[in-house]
Design a protein around this motif. Structure first.
Motif, PDB file in Angstrom:
ATOM      1  N   GLY A   8      23.898 -72.061  77.704  1.00 16.21           N
ATOM      2  CA  GLY A   8      23.199 -72.920  78.650  1.00 16.21           C
ATOM      3  C   GLY A   8      22.871 -72.291  79.977  1.00 16.21           C
ATOM      4  N   HIS A   9      23.131 -71.011  80.147  1.00 16.97           N
ATOM      5  CA  HIS A   9      22.861 -70.347  81.421  1.00 16.97           C
ATOM      6  C   HIS A   9      21.387 -69.983  81.538  1.00 16.97           C
ATOM      7  N   THR A  61      24.547 -68.724  87.772  1.00 20.50           N
ATOM      8  CA  THR A  61      25.627 -69.238  86.921  1.00 20.50           C
ATOM      9  C   THR A  61      26.300 -68.160  86.076  1.00 20.50           C
ATOM     10  N   ARG A  82      34.604 -70.926  85.264  1.00 17.98           N
ATOM     11  CA  ARG A  82      34.183 -72.288  85.628  1.00 17.98           C
ATOM     12  C   ARG A  82      32.988 -72.283  86.584  1.00 17.98           C
ATOM     13  N   ASP A  83      33.030 -71.420  87.614  1.00 15.29           N
ATOM     14  CA  ASP A  83      31.930 -71.361  88.576  1.00 15.29           C
ATOM     15  C   ASP A  83      30.871 -70.340  88.179  1.00 15.29           C
ATOM     16  N   SER A 105      30.044 -67.256  85.007  1.00 19.49           N
ATOM     17  CA  SER A 105      30.430 -66.492  83.817  1.00 19.49           C
ATOM     18  C   SER A 105      30.115 -65.021  84.049  1.00 19.49           C
ATOM     19  N   ALA A 115      31.691 -69.326  79.839  1.00 18.94           N
ATOM     20  CA  ALA A 115      31.886 -70.709  79.416  1.00 18.94           C
ATOM     21  C   ALA A 115      30.544 -71.419  79.393  1.00 18.94           C
ATOM     22  N   PRO A 116      30.439 -72.508  78.616  1.00 23.88           N
ATOM     23  CA  PRO A 116      29.195 -73.280  78.609  1.00 23.88           C
ATOM     24  C   PRO A 116      28.871 -73.799  79.996  1.00 23.88           C
ATOM     25  N   ARG A 117      27.577 -73.836  80.308  1.00 25.51           N
ATOM     26  CA  ARG A 117      27.136 -74.350  81.594  1.00 25.51           C
ATOM     27  C   ARG A 117      27.087 -75.870  81.538  1.00 25.51           C
ATOM     28  N   ARG A 118      27.868 -76.509  82.412  1.00 28.28           N
ATOM     29  CA  ARG A 118      27.898 -77.982  82.412  1.00 28.28           C
ATOM     30  C   ARG A 118      26.667 -78.536  83.114  1.00 28.28           C
TER      31      ARG A 118
END
Length: 351
Positions: free
Chosen positions: A203-204, A260, A286-287, A289, A348-351
């Motif tokens: 998702g980035h 991100t 978290r902030d 990747s 990590a997946p981008r929220r």
């Protein structure tokens, strides 16, 4: 008995660099005035042209040189281990030098190796093709590892002019080509492309690239992978030093808080990104990747362990040594070894 003059003595007396002396005495390009001054000083100091290696073909003494940008860089240590392992198996002595990613220092080391009649050389090049022309003309067997010599800016400009002439139906004048040498490279394009696709799958969309000296192919692969239009503010370069790498990473994080994910083009840059993120209280992943080019031992010890693009440093060195030691015959122009994306905990997946 008087000490014999060296190439460095000639350079100092003529007021030019070692690379210029090397080019003049091996028939390379130089202005008429510079050529005349260098030749006059060489004659005055009774400097023997053979010291530049013109007679290497007739006077080989064996020995292999290895030039890398930084002996403290873990990847280049792995590459050196591969070279030394192959050399040990054949009883070949190896002279190791560090260029500091400085073309002038590289030219000086090339001149010193030619003086010592070292007739085979493996190098991670820093200078352009012109820097390496004297060694190839002198008969030294050269194999490049990890990267290729940069193309001079004027050559790229001339190529653009030639392309325009062809579009107009004109034939550009033939130009001499720089000497070529075999190379052992990692598949940078595939490695970077795989990393960017992995981040996009998470998702980035605002992905940055931290680059350094010799990363031209990686930067080109990154731009290709993210697609047009490329946000050039997210493509940042550092010099070879750790301080510069840290400044580049810190500046990137502060100037673009919206990014991100980051792809670090080497392990020194990856180390800088980890330190800068920690200093700025950015949590990985978290902030932001992070993917790092090169798998080095400390990457698994990070918290979290780093996702990396691994390339076979030791194998690259071994293959380069095999090539440079191959007696006569034809050598392949390029050996390209595969890279591998090793997924750990830094993305990590981008929220």
């Amino acid at each position: 008995m008087d000490k014999r003059a060296t190439i460095k003595d000639v350079a100092e007396a003529a007021g030019v660099g070692v690379a210029t002396v090397s080019r003049v005495l091996s028939g390379g390009s130089a202005s008429p005035r510079t050529r005349e001054r260098v030749l006059a000083v060489a004659a005055q100091l009774d400097y023997r042209p053979s010291a530049l290696g013109r007679n290497l073909r007739q006077r080989r003494t064996g020995g292999m040189g290895l030039l890398v940008p930084d002996l403290t860089d873990t990847f280049y240590g792995q590459l050196a281990e591969g070279v030394l392992a192959c050399a040990r198996s054949t009883g070949e002595p190896v002279v190791v030098g560090s260029t500091g990613d400085d073309p002038e220092q590289e030219s000086e080391l090339i001149g010193m190796l030619l003086e010592q009649s070292v007739d085979r050389l493996i190098a991670v090049p820093t200078g352009d093709a012109e820097t390496w022309a004297p060694a190839v003309r002198a008969g030294m067997t050269v194999v490049f590892a990890d990267r290729l010599p940069a193309r001079p800016a004027e050559e790229e400009q001339q190529e653009a002019v030639d392309d325009l002439m062809r579009l107009d139906g004109l034939s550009p004048a033939p130009r001499p080509h720089a000497p070529e040498a075999p190379s052992v490279l990692a598949d940078d394009r595939a490695g970077i492309r795989t990393a960017v696709r992995y981040l996009r799958g998470l998702g980035h969309r605002r992905i940055a690239f931290l680059g350094g000296p010799g990363h031209d192919r990686r930067v080109a692969a990154f731009r290709e992978a993210v697609g047009a239009p490329v946000d050039e503010d997210l493509v940042v370069f550092a010099t070879g030093s750790r301080d510069s790498a840290y400044a580049a990473a810190s500046g990137l994080f502060q100037s673009r808080p919206d990014l991100t994910a980051v792809v670090a083009g080497g392990n020194v840059l990856g180390e800088a990104a980890v330190l800068a993120a920690r200093e700025l209280d950015l949590r990985v992943p978290r902030d932001v990747s992070l993917v790092m080019y090169d798998d080095v031992p400390w990457a698994e010890l990070c918290s979290p362990p780093l996702t990396v693009i691994a390339r076979p440093g030791r194998d690259m060195g071994y293959r380069a040594a095999e090539l440079v030691l191959r007696p006569g015959g034809r050598r392949p122009r390029a050996v390209v070894l595969p890279t591998e994306l090793i997924i750990r905990g830094s993305c990590a997946p981008r929220r």
